[in-house]
Design a protein around this motif. Structure first.
Motif, PDB file in Angstrom:
ATOM      1  N   SER A 191     -12.677  47.715  25.885  1.00 55.85           N
ATOM      2  CA  SER A 191     -11.279  47.299  26.001  1.00 55.85           C
ATOM      3  C   SER A 191     -10.378  48.452  26.436  1.00 55.85           C
ATOM      4  O   SER A 191      -9.195  48.253  26.694  1.00 55.85           O
ATOM      5  CB  SER A 191     -10.768  46.734  24.678  1.00 55.85           C
ATOM      6  OG  SER A 191     -10.783  47.741  23.675  1.00 55.85           O
ATOM      7  N   TYR A 210      -9.566  40.687  28.546  1.00 54.03           N
ATOM      8  CA  TYR A 210      -8.956  41.897  27.994  1.00 54.03           C
ATOM      9  C   TYR A 210      -9.832  43.144  28.141  1.00 54.03           C
ATOM     10  O   TYR A 210      -9.459  44.233  27.711  1.00 54.03           O
ATOM     11  CB  TYR A 210      -8.541  41.692  26.532  1.00 54.03           C
ATOM     12  CG  TYR A 210      -9.660  41.269  25.611  1.00 54.03           C
ATOM     13  CD1 TYR A 210     -10.418  42.216  24.927  1.00 54.03           C
ATOM     14  CD2 TYR A 210      -9.954  39.930  25.422  1.00 54.03           C
ATOM     15  CE1 TYR A 210     -11.442  41.830  24.082  1.00 54.03           C
ATOM     16  CE2 TYR A 210     -10.974  39.534  24.575  1.00 54.03           C
ATOM     17  CZ  TYR A 210     -11.717  40.491  23.911  1.00 54.03           C
ATOM     18  OH  TYR A 210     -12.733  40.103  23.079  1.00 54.03           O
ATOM     19  N   ARG A 228     -11.426  46.368  30.014  1.00 56.88           N
ATOM     20  CA  ARG A 228     -10.889  47.315  30.994  1.00 56.88           C
ATOM     21  C   ARG A 228     -11.979  48.088  31.719  1.00 56.88           C
ATOM     22  O   ARG A 228     -11.746  48.639  32.782  1.00 56.88           O
ATOM     23  CB  ARG A 228      -9.942  48.319  30.325  1.00 56.88           C
ATOM     24  CG  ARG A 228      -8.684  47.700  29.821  1.00 56.88           C
ATOM     25  CD  ARG A 228      -7.823  47.216  31.003  1.00 56.88           C
ATOM     26  NE  ARG A 228      -6.831  46.263  30.576  1.00 56.88           N
ATOM     27  CZ  ARG A 228      -6.888  44.942  30.810  1.00 56.88           C
ATOM     28  NH1 ARG A 228      -7.895  44.431  31.458  1.00 56.88           N
ATOM     29  NH2 ARG A 228      -5.944  44.136  30.402  1.00 56.88           N
TER      30      ARG A 228
END
Length: 98
Positions: A55, A82, A84
């Motif tokens: 994340s 969500y 990354r």
């Protein structure tokens, strides 16, 4: 002779990695390098592979790691909206057709 050359070309095309496959080792940024969704992970090393879905960009076990996967065979890897970053070690990711 030309038949053998054509046969070799066809065989090379069949053995090439799919165009929708991602690198088997490295960090992939979400959504720049890889989009959220479901992916199949296949090991590219005889000892297996490993995938981390994160994340954040540090991917600490106590904070940014969403999930990690040991890839000993075909494994489904979900990448949520969500996420990354996805760290991939010796596993080829390809989109799972839904």
């Amino acid at each position: 002779m030309s038949t053998i050359a054509v046969g070799s070309t066809v065989m090379a095309i069949l053995l090439a990695a799919p165009s929708n496959a991602y690198p088997s080792t490295g960090a992939l940024l979400v959504p720049d390098d890889i989009t959220p969704g479901y992916y199949w992970a296949n090991p590219t090393d005889s000892t297996g592979g490993y995938v981390e879905v994160c994340s954040d960009y540090t991917c600490d076990v106590s904070g940014g790691m969403i999930e990690n996967y040991s890839v000993d065979g075909r494994t489904m890897i979900p990448i949520p909206d969500y996420a990354r970053m996805v760290n991939v070690h010796y596993a080829a990711l390809s989109p799972a057709g839904v």
